[in-house]
Enzyme design. Structure first.
Site, PDB file in Angstrom:
ATOM      1  N   ASP A   1      -7.435   2.138  -0.109  1.00 21.32           N
ATOM      2  CA  ASP A   1      -8.106   3.431  -0.053  1.00 21.32           C
ATOM      3  C   ASP A   1      -8.160   3.944   1.387  1.00 21.32           C
ATOM      4  O   ASP A   1      -8.241   3.170   2.337  1.00 21.32           O
ATOM      5  CB  ASP A   1      -9.529   3.284  -0.592  1.00 21.32           C
ATOM      6  CG  ASP A   1     -10.282   4.592  -0.545  1.00 21.32           C
ATOM      7  OD1 ASP A   1      -9.918   5.501  -1.317  1.00 21.32           O
ATOM      8  OD2 ASP A   1     -11.198   4.735   0.294  1.00 21.32           O
TER       9      ASP A   1
ATOM     10  N   GLU B   1      -3.036   5.099  -0.409  1.00 24.36           N
ATOM     11  CA  GLU B   1      -3.603   6.419  -0.670  1.00 24.36           C
ATOM     12  C   GLU B   1      -3.534   7.202   0.643  1.00 24.36           C
ATOM     13  O   GLU B   1      -4.396   7.089   1.498  1.00 24.36           O
ATOM     14  CB  GLU B   1      -5.063   6.304  -1.141  1.00 24.36           C
ATOM     15  CG  GLU B   1      -5.630   7.627  -1.616  1.00 24.36           C
ATOM     16  CD  GLU B   1      -7.058   7.893  -1.159  1.00 24.36           C
ATOM     17  OE1 GLU B   1      -7.703   8.771  -1.759  1.00 24.36           O
ATOM     18  OE2 GLU B   1      -7.539   7.271  -0.200  1.00 24.36           O
TER      19      GLU B   1
END
Length: 689
Positions: free
Chosen positions: A342, A397
């Site tokens: 992330d 991401e």
């Protein structure tokens, strides 16, 4: 005088340049990054005996039970004046069990077993590290390496619980091999139930895994597993990096979930947050040793102002040990199969992507604004994971489009396997919100779905958790809104709004699946058109769980149309499983007709036809194909079982003509209903499967 990077040789850099010659201008940057990685690996070899040993910090830090049941406690707290251990085992005496200071800011304590030879600290009992600072303050902290932390109902602070069960869970099933085509079911254990409460690991194992298997997904991406004190953070404000969240159950129950998934042939990825950490001090990493630094950068560099969280110091030896060991802990102890990293954009740049728009100009990806400490950490993490675990999958991401992010480290890349195609869901929401059906731009849709870096694998998705969060809503709810409350019954004729919504929901997902990438992702519940949005209990909604659940009861009610969307999603995945278009080269788009609102493409020798026109169907529409022969329908969004109108005869055989069309050698004439998508396959291809 020669620059240091002139002496660096990237083994397979020419592969990268063959794919993208424009990167030649930035060869020095690539060499410098690769040189920093080489230097780090050399230092690890010299000081620690290699990255394999260095990345197993979880076998020496925190609590370690020895063969004779002696317990060794070890922490890194360089700014501390003294450390003590307290807990249930010593009646919470703050001074009776001091740690001994070691080199390099480490502290260690040895607890011999009790008289009956059992460990001095019982499984399930509570502990705290008492940290004395150089300023004379005393703080109660949770070990950064804690494997289990819990919170009582009345407390706001988490407790460190010693986890060493007498009968730990033993994995029974081997990891499945890395899939040829990756079809990801993104999910959150806590919301995976229709009930207004936090759902459990056991519920997920018993009730959700069978659905995922039936739907044809071969990978689950588990969100919000690493312990986070604030439930409404969606798992992105981590407080205990080695602890599986206790709000869903025990570590052993998570291990069972993963083991059962493996038995079903489903791999399991962890949504890992190494981009930042919670600011919590009493139950987080922040100020563990009393200083502003420790695991983080001191001062402004150590804070992400947008997220109000702490930023790791990736140049610190012990921070590298902590984070790399964290990855191995989840792989070794829980048997995860890989990670979705992330917040990679925040890591890559000193500006963290805040207030910056990325145009794609290469100068945005090289230079002093790139945080090479964290970039080299990501290279090191990927190098380690792919060296030690052959089938490990890593996903980035990243919204910036950093070149070579998903190329091997040996080419000078960052080593990720996939990146998320984050522009696609934004485009669908924009079209639905801002455009009338007759204004949909076929060329713009095709451009968004196909605009990606050659040879860097992308994960396509029409919507993920981001699109469903409060302030936004699911694709189905954008399309059908409040009519979903009253008009989803199949006992009554479809209203125009429901008809449009159901047909477009299927078409958007299929065209994204086919054209958008080399893998596909769906967020839990969206496969059947989950209504509304996602909102976790918080003060602003009176701590309500109403929107923090997945209403599987809707799809289980036969007379509601949700099961039709579910059936289409299932058969879309099963059709991909048969033909493998995600693993094939990108689609060849032969038609994007603005007036007709038609898009036609081929991928993996399969023909895909999309008619987005709201009212016009086409008889004998000429479609270009590369392979001659007989074609048959394999998937039809207009099938009545999927909530369609049944306008196509599935027994029809389509024979090609030797007439070239739209850049293809042959062509075939097809009836294309309005607002429908058709998948056709050549009979010869079918024989291969």
């Amino acid at each position: 005088m020669a620059d240091a990077e002139d002496n660096v040789s990237i083994p397979e850099f020419n592969n990268l340049l063959q794919m993208d010659p424009y990167l030649k201008a930035y060869e020095k940057d690539f060499k410098r990054r690769f040189g920093l990685l080489q230097k780090q690996l050399h230092l690890l070899e010299e000081a620690e005996g290699g990255f394999d040993r260095f990345t197993q910090g979880y076998t020496s830090f925190g609590v370690q039970r020895q063969p004779d049941n002696t317990l060794i406690f070890k922490e890194w707290a360089p700014a501390a004046e003294a450390l003590f251990l307290t807990g249930d085992f010593n009646g919470w005496d703050k001074f009776s069990h001091p740690y001994v200071q070691r080199d390099f800011g480490k502290w260690q304590l040895s607890l011999p077993p009790k008289e009956d030879n059992t460990p001095a600290v019982d499984h399930g009992s509570k502990l705290k590290v008492v940290v004395h600072t150089k300023d004379g303050e005393r703080h109660y902290r949770i070990s950064p390496w804690a494997k289990y932390v819990t919170k009582s109902e009345k407390s706001v602070i988490y407790d460190w619980v010693h986890w060493d069960p007498p009968q730990p869970y033993r994995h029974k099933h081997p990891r499945p091999r890395k899939p040829r085509s990756l079809r990801i079911y993104e999910c959150h254990v806590g919301i995976a139930s229709p009930e207004g409460k936090i759902a459990s690991y056991s519920n997920f194992t018993a009730n959700v895994l069978p659905r995922i298997k039936d739907l044809g997904y071969n990978c689950i991406q588990l969100m919000a597993i690493m312990e986070h004190a604030y439930y409404a953070s969606f798992g992105y404000q981590i407080t205990s990096f080695f602890a599986a969240s206790s709000r869903y159950g025990t570590p052993e129950e998570l291990k069972e979930l993963i083991d059962v998934a493996h038995s079903l042939g489903i791999i399991v990825l962890l949504d890992v947050v190494h981009s930042h950490a919670s600011k919590n001090t009493e139950d987080g990493l922040n100020k563990f040793d009393g200083s502003d630094a420790g695991y983080f950068h001191a001062g402004e560099r150590g804070v992400n102002k947008l997220w109000d969280s702490r930023l790791f110091n990736y140049s610190s030896w012990e921070v590298l040990r902590f984070l790399l060991s964290n990855l191995r802990w989840w792989m070794d102890e829980y048997k995860f199969d890989g990670f979705r990293f992330d917040g990679v954009t925040s890591m890559l740049y000193h500006h963290h992507g805040i207030g910056v728009g990325f145009s794609g100009d290469y100068s945005e990806y090289f230079g002093l604004h790139v945080d090479e400490d964290s970039l080299v950490y990501l290279m090191l993490a990927n190098y380690m994971l792919h060296s030690l675990y052959e089938d490990c999958i890593t996903i980035a991401e990243d919204v910036s489009g950093m070149p070579a992010l998903c190329r091997p480290v040996t080419e000078g890349g960052s080593g990720f396997d996939y990146r998320l195609a984050m522009a696609i869901p934004d485009k669908w929401i924009q079209i639905i919100k801002e455009k009338k059906d007759e204004e949909w731009d076929m060329g713009n849709i095709v451009y968004t779905l196909t605009n990606r870096r050659y040879s860097e694998k992308c994960i396509a998705y029409a919507e993920s958790h981001d699109q469903a969060l409060v302030g936004d809503k699911t694709l189905a709810f954008w399309l059908m809104d409040k009519e979903m409350y009253t008009n989803m019954s199949s006992f009554t004729p479809m209203t125009p709004v429901i008809d449009r919504g159901i047909q477009l929901h299927k078409m958007i997902r299929l065209i994204t699946h086919v054209m958008g990438g080399e893998a596909y992702l769906n967020f839990i519940g969206n496969e059947f058109g989950h209504p509304e949005w996602l909102d976790f209990p918080r003060v602003g909604n009176n701590e309500s769980y109403h929107y923090a659940r997945r209403q599987f009861n809707l799809v289980d009610t036969d007379h509601l149309r949700y099961h039709q969307l579910y059936a289409f999603d299932r058969d879309m995945n099963r059709t991909e499983d048969k033909y493998g278009w995600l693993a094939a080269p990108p689609a060849f788009v032969s038609e994007q007709h603005e007036g007709d609102k038609v898009i036609i493409c081929e991928r993996a020798h399969v023909l895909f036809i999309f008619n987005f026109h709201p009212t016009t169907s086409y008889q004998d529409y000429r479609v270009g194909v590369e392979m001659p022969g007989k074609y048959r329908i394999k998937l039809d969004s207009d099938d009545k079982m999927y909530g369609g109108h049944g306008r196509l005869d599935h027994n029809t055989e389509f024979f090609t003509e030797p007439t070239p069309h739209k850049g293809r050698e042959h062509s075939v004439r097809v009836y294309i209903p309005a607002r429908a998508a058709i998948v056709l396959a050549n009979e010869e291809i079918d024989y291969l499967y």
